[in-house]
Design an enzyme around this catalytic site. Structure first.
Site, PDB file in Angstrom:
ATOM      1  N   GLY A  10      -1.801  -2.397  -6.097  1.00 59.96           N
ATOM      2  CA  GLY A  10      -1.555  -2.599  -7.470  1.00 59.96           C
ATOM      3  C   GLY A  10      -0.581  -4.005  -7.947  1.00 59.96           C
ATOM      4  N   ARG A  72      -7.225   0.475  -7.087  1.00 60.23           N
ATOM      5  CA  ARG A  72      -6.648   0.687  -5.225  1.00 60.23           C
ATOM      6  C   ARG A  72      -7.785   1.687  -4.899  1.00 60.23           C
ATOM      7  NH1 ARG A  72      -1.300   0.505  -4.232  1.00 60.23           N
ATOM      8  NH2 ARG A  72       0.437   0.451  -6.508  1.00 60.23           N
ATOM      9  N   ASP A 103      -1.076  -4.608   1.679  1.00 64.88           N
ATOM     10  CA  ASP A 103      -1.844  -3.819   3.056  1.00 64.88           C
ATOM     11  C   ASP A 103      -2.855  -3.238   3.057  1.00 64.88           C
ATOM     12  OD1 ASP A 103      -1.025  -3.554   6.286  1.00 64.88           O
ATOM     13  OD2 ASP A 103      -0.801  -1.763   5.533  1.00 64.88           O
ATOM     14  N   THR A 125       2.620  -8.346  -3.088  1.00 63.79           N
ATOM     15  CA  THR A 125       2.928  -7.317  -3.408  1.00 63.79           C
ATOM     16  C   THR A 125       4.903  -6.755  -3.373  1.00 63.79           C
ATOM     17  OG1 THR A 125       3.983  -4.611  -1.776  1.00 63.79           O
ATOM     18  CG2 THR A 125       3.929  -6.987  -0.252  1.00 63.79           C
ATOM     19  N   ASP A 127       6.574  -5.113  -2.585  1.00 67.98           N
ATOM     20  CA  ASP A 127       7.103  -4.433  -1.027  1.00 67.98           C
ATOM     21  C   ASP A 127       8.040  -5.430  -0.332  1.00 67.98           C
ATOM     22  OD1 ASP A 127       7.274  -2.082  -3.064  1.00 67.98           O
ATOM     23  OD2 ASP A 127       5.769  -1.154  -1.164  1.00 67.98           O
ATOM     24  N   ASP A 129       6.071  -5.891   1.891  1.00 68.02           N
ATOM     25  CA  ASP A 129       5.648  -5.546   3.487  1.00 68.02           C
ATOM     26  C   ASP A 129       4.718  -5.901   3.939  1.00 68.02           C
ATOM     27  OD1 ASP A 129       4.049  -4.216   2.142  1.00 68.02           O
ATOM     28  OD2 ASP A 129       4.630  -2.066   2.160  1.00 68.02           O
ATOM     29  N   ARG A 171       7.836   1.918   0.218  1.00 71.89           N
ATOM     30  CA  ARG A 171       7.165   3.157  -0.098  1.00 71.89           C
ATOM     31  C   ARG A 171       7.199   3.731   1.454  1.00 71.89           C
ATOM     32  NH1 ARG A 171       1.146   6.117   0.026  1.00 71.89           N
ATOM     33  NH2 ARG A 171       1.720   7.682   1.810  1.00 71.89           N
TER      34      ARG A 171
END
Length: 341
Positions: A10, A72, A103, A125, A127, A129, A171
């Site tokens: 993304g 992706r 990731d 990211t 996120d 993460d 997510r």
């Protein structure tokens, strides 16, 4: 040297800052040629290249997204994908490859590194993460956007005596939800790390509205799920590429709250708004630092490593230690959000 560069997964604000740093430092300091691959790993497999020079990076620092495009796509998950990558890199005489991604992209990078390619990765990211780094490119901007949205929702929630459910991205980890929830003064924050009990959510909201307030803000990460064995039956909904269907948990949570409390309840799904727009100074600086560090790592002959922020320092960590291992929100940060409810 001829150094390849790609952005995968993304998009997020701050990618162009990293691209700019790689080109300026690589070309200006070391005289390298930087070869960009369009649309992430797909561009490497298909041989879709564009040489990157100073003329391509003018005025890109404040621009969101990525001038290289992204997708992706993971070559390790495709038949013949790794072989196609090796063929393209040989044809383009690429001596090292810098991969900017989350990731999934970094997991693919580790597989390509295992095949003998010199790889240096940069984490990005919203996120946040990716393991091994305190911050990933894009996260700071996303939190700012989500916090501003919560600030704006406060006034309309209070004016109409409503419960407002705000769904943010996340997510596998609730970094955006927790940070924006704390910064925006949300009453409840629900994350993938801590499955929620809808009965407790409802009990809390009823008590709050009965005791001292006529509105509430509930922030929920898209990957949050109810506690097993509870009175709310919900399974995370996935799209055709395994992505979470935006709005699924937010809509369901708002419905359950309205049904169980009788409160006027609305939902706001921030979705891709969190990915767009101009990067904050923090993301511009982080992307720039990671880009410079990645080129230095290439010159030093390092491979199978990722740039990472540890405290105030940018360091290199082995890809094998971080790829495929999502970084979760620590319990003490979750507790901070809970006690401030």
């Amino acid at each position: 040297m001829r150094v390849g560069l790609l952005t995968g997964g993304g998009d997020c604000p701050g990618l162009n800052a990293a691209i700019r740093a790689v080109v300026k430092h690589g070309e200006g300091t070391y005289g390298h040629s930087i070869i960009g691959f369009r649309n992430g790993w797909r561009g490497v497999v298909e041989g879709d290249v564009m040489p990157l020079g100073r003329q391509h990076i003018r005025n890109v620092l404040p621009v969101g997204g990525t001038l290289l495009g992204t997708a992706r796509f993971h070559p390790n998950a495709e038949d013949g994908g790794i072989d196609a990558v090796l063929s393209t890199l040989e044809a383009e005489r690429i001596e090292a490859l810098i991969c900017i991604g989350g990731d999934g992209t970094l997991h693919a990078a580790s597989k390509v590194a295992d095949a003998g390619v010199k790889i240096v990765a940069i984490p990005k990211t919203i996120d946040n993460d990716v393991s091994g780094t305190d911050l990933s490119i894009g996260f700071h901007t996303a939190v700012n956007i989500a916090t501003e949205a919560i600030d704006r929702i406060h006034t309309t929630a209070e004016s109409h005596n409503r419960v407002m459910v705000v769904e943010v991205m996340g997510r596998h980890a609730g970094w955006i939800a927790i940070n924006a929830g704390i910064a925006g003064g949300a009453e409840l924050v629900l994350t993938p790390e801590d499955p929620f009990d809808i009965d407790q959510v409802v009990k809390f909201l009823k008590h709050r509205h009965r005791a001292h307030a006529n509105f509430s803000i509930v922030v929920v990460a898209e990957g949050a799920e109810p506690r097993r064995g509870g009175s709310m039956d919900f399974t995370t909904q996935l799209g055709r590429f395994g992505e979470i269907v935006a709005g699924a948990v937010g809509d369901r949570l708002a419905h359950e709250i309205a049904e169980r409390t009788g409160f006027d309840t609305r939902v706001t799904i921030l979705g891709h708004v969190q990915r767009g727009g101009s990067p904050t100074p923090t993301d511009r600086i982080l992307g720039s630092r990671f880009g410079v560090a990645a080129i230095d790592a290439v010159v030093e002959g390092r491979t199978g490593v990722m740039t990472a922020l540890r405290g105030e320092d940018v360091v290199l960590v082995p890809l094998s230690e971080v790829a495929g291992k999502p970084k979760r929100v620590p319990p003490d940060l979750i507790r901070t959000a809970q006690v401030l409810a």
